[in-house]
Design an enzyme around this catalytic site. Structure first.
Site, mmCIF file in Angstrom:
data_model
loop_
_atom_site.group_PDB
_atom_site.id
_atom_site.type_symbol
_atom_site.label_atom_id
_atom_site.label_comp_id
_atom_site.label_asym_id
_atom_site.label_seq_id
_atom_site.Cartn_x
_atom_site.Cartn_y
_atom_site.Cartn_z
ATOM 1 N N ARG A 189 7.254 38.106 -11.773
ATOM 2 C CA ARG A 189 6.641 37.010 -11.141
ATOM 3 C C ARG A 189 4.780 36.663 -11.974
ATOM 4 N NH1 ARG A 189 9.645 32.172 -10.929
ATOM 5 N NH2 ARG A 189 11.382 32.545 -9.333
ATOM 6 N N ASP A 223 23.304 31.339 -7.945
ATOM 7 C CA ASP A 223 21.553 30.901 -7.216
ATOM 8 C C ASP A 223 21.300 30.025 -6.345
ATOM 9 O OD1 ASP A 223 18.788 32.029 -6.478
ATOM 10 O OD2 ASP A 223 18.071 31.190 -8.615
ATOM 11 N N ASP A 272 17.883 37.352 -9.459
ATOM 12 C CA ASP A 272 16.996 37.782 -8.187
ATOM 13 C C ASP A 272 17.639 39.174 -7.192
ATOM 14 O OD1 ASP A 272 17.253 36.450 -6.395
ATOM 15 O OD2 ASP A 272 15.783 35.375 -7.449
ATOM 16 N N ASP A 316 0.322 -1.352 -0.406
ATOM 17 C CA ASP A 316 -0.137 0.042 0.123
ATOM 18 C C ASP A 316 0.990 1.278 -0.201
ATOM 19 O OD1 ASP A 316 0.865 -0.218 2.168
ATOM 20 O OD2 ASP A 316 -1.594 0.187 3.371
ATOM 21 N N ARG A 361 11.496 26.943 1.003
ATOM 22 C CA ARG A 361 10.728 28.208 0.446
ATOM 23 C C ARG A 361 10.059 28.966 1.052
ATOM 24 N NH1 ARG A 361 11.569 26.129 -6.233
ATOM 25 N NH2 ARG A 361 10.915 24.013 -4.892
ATOM 26 N N LYS A 395 13.414 41.124 -11.511
ATOM 27 C CA LYS A 395 12.106 39.845 -11.764
ATOM 28 C C LYS A 395 10.818 40.163 -11.802
ATOM 29 C CE LYS A 395 12.781 36.024 -9.238
ATOM 30 N NZ LYS A 395 13.108 34.424 -9.743
ATOM 31 N N GLU A 398 3.424 1.721 2.071
ATOM 32 C CA GLU A 398 3.853 2.080 3.610
ATOM 33 C C GLU A 398 4.947 1.513 3.675
ATOM 34 O OE1 GLU A 398 3.194 0.573 7.698
ATOM 35 O OE2 GLU A 398 1.638 0.831 6.748
ATOM 36 N N HIS A 414 17.677 27.742 1.556
ATOM 37 C CA HIS A 414 17.107 28.441 0.601
ATOM 38 C C HIS A 414 16.918 30.394 1.544
ATOM 39 C CE1 HIS A 414 15.359 30.691 -1.999
ATOM 40 N NE2 HIS A 414 13.879 30.777 -1.740
#
Length: 312
Positions: A196, A220, A171, A40, A98, A194, A42, A132
């Site tokens: 979005r 980045d 950015d 299943d 993030r 930038k 698990e 991040h």
């Protein structure tokens, strides 16, 4: 000298390739861990050797899917119940990072939730790389050793022996990281502004700074769909850049990312191996962080300074 009987290193399924390299660098074998899967979906974790009284290091990046995080949580729980002396989570890529703040109404803060889950499971220390957002360290009430991919990326960039280098941030949010690289290399900094349309979709971008007749290196931390970084590369090439390269810590490269990089103005894309990358692209080069993590484990065991190994 580390007592080989004082510690053990284990790995989850997804990051075993990196754990093996870390153990090779340490000169000690990877521990034997059994992952039992049920029909299943698990799964269950069991250590196939005694870890009682040992300092245990569990290597697992928590990139999607969620099974990777769940594996790590079960590994931590099993180690705690097996009387490990200390449980050290080695998470080269810390997922959900993030989601580090409440930037609009009625949203989750995923990074804090993951921190709480790891703490509740029973970790004594976190070793990770290029979060991040630095403030995620404050979500934990245990020591956090925050490493930087610059330790392997900067020597590679210097080995290229490029003239007229410019460091660029794709950015404004990444300007601090890019500025640190620029100061270390003694070169100018360029920013991309930038906007979005929505998550993973860039609407417009403008360059702040001079790139004409320069060899541009875009810095980045994460490349996901590669939309931002390839758009920045194309714009810089159109503005007269001699060449455009990109380097990032974590190679998510989801969806059309590999195709975008291949078809872009980028000369090459440099990543670490914090995340496995199977959808190969001729322009992508991966640098291993195994030696860096192995050295950190040595220093933790010997109670030595971690920051001494940082370049920047």
């Amino acid at each position: 000298m580390i007592d080989p009987k004082s510690f053990m290193v284990f790995s989850g399924t997804a990051t075993k390739y990196l754990a093996e390299k870390i153990c090779q660098s340490l000169g000690y074998p990877l521990g034997n861990l059994l992952m039992t899967k049920f029909s299943d979906g698990e799964f269950a974790v069991s250590y196939e050797q005694s870890i009682r009284g040992r300092d245990v290091f569990l290597v697992q990046s928590t990139f999607p899917n969620s099974d990777n995080l769940m594996e790590l949580l079960l590994m931590i729980d099993a180690a705690k119940r097996a009387s490990a002396k200390s449980i050290n989570a080695v998470i080269p890529y810390f997922g959900w990072a993030r989601q580090d703040r409440k930037d609009k109404p009625r949203v989750s803060i995923g990074a804090k939730l993951v921190a709480d889950l790891l703490s509740a499971a029973g970790i004594d220390r976190l070793i990770t790389m290029d979060l991040h957002a630095d403030q995620i360290q404050g979500f934990f009430n245990v020591p956090v050793d925050h490493l930087y991919a610059s330790g392997v990326i900067l020597p590679y960039l210097q080995s290229l022996q490029l003239d007229d280098i410019v460091i660029a941030s794709p950015d404004v949010g990444g300007s601090k990281r890019a500025s640190t690289y620029a100061k270390y290399l003694g070169c100018p900094l360029v920013l991309c502004n930038k906007s979005r349309a929505r998550a993973n979709v860039v609407e417009s971008m403008q360059i702040i700074g001079e790139v004409k007749n320069k060899n541009v290196i875009i810095v980045d931390d994460i490349v996901d769909t590669a939309g931002t970084i390839t758009k920045a590369a194309d714009i810089m090439k159109e503005a007269g850049a001699l060449s455009v390269r990109a380097c990032a810590s974590h190679c998510i490269m989801s969806g059309p990312a590999s195709e975008r990089v291949q078809n872009s103005a980028l000369e090459e894309m440099v990543f670490t191996d914090s995340i496995p990358y199977s959808n190969r692209c001729a322009k992508v080069k991966q640098l291993s962080v195994a030696d860096m993590f192995a050295e950190t484990i040595r220093r933790v065991l010997n109670n030595e300074s971690i920051s001494d190994q940082y370049l920047i």
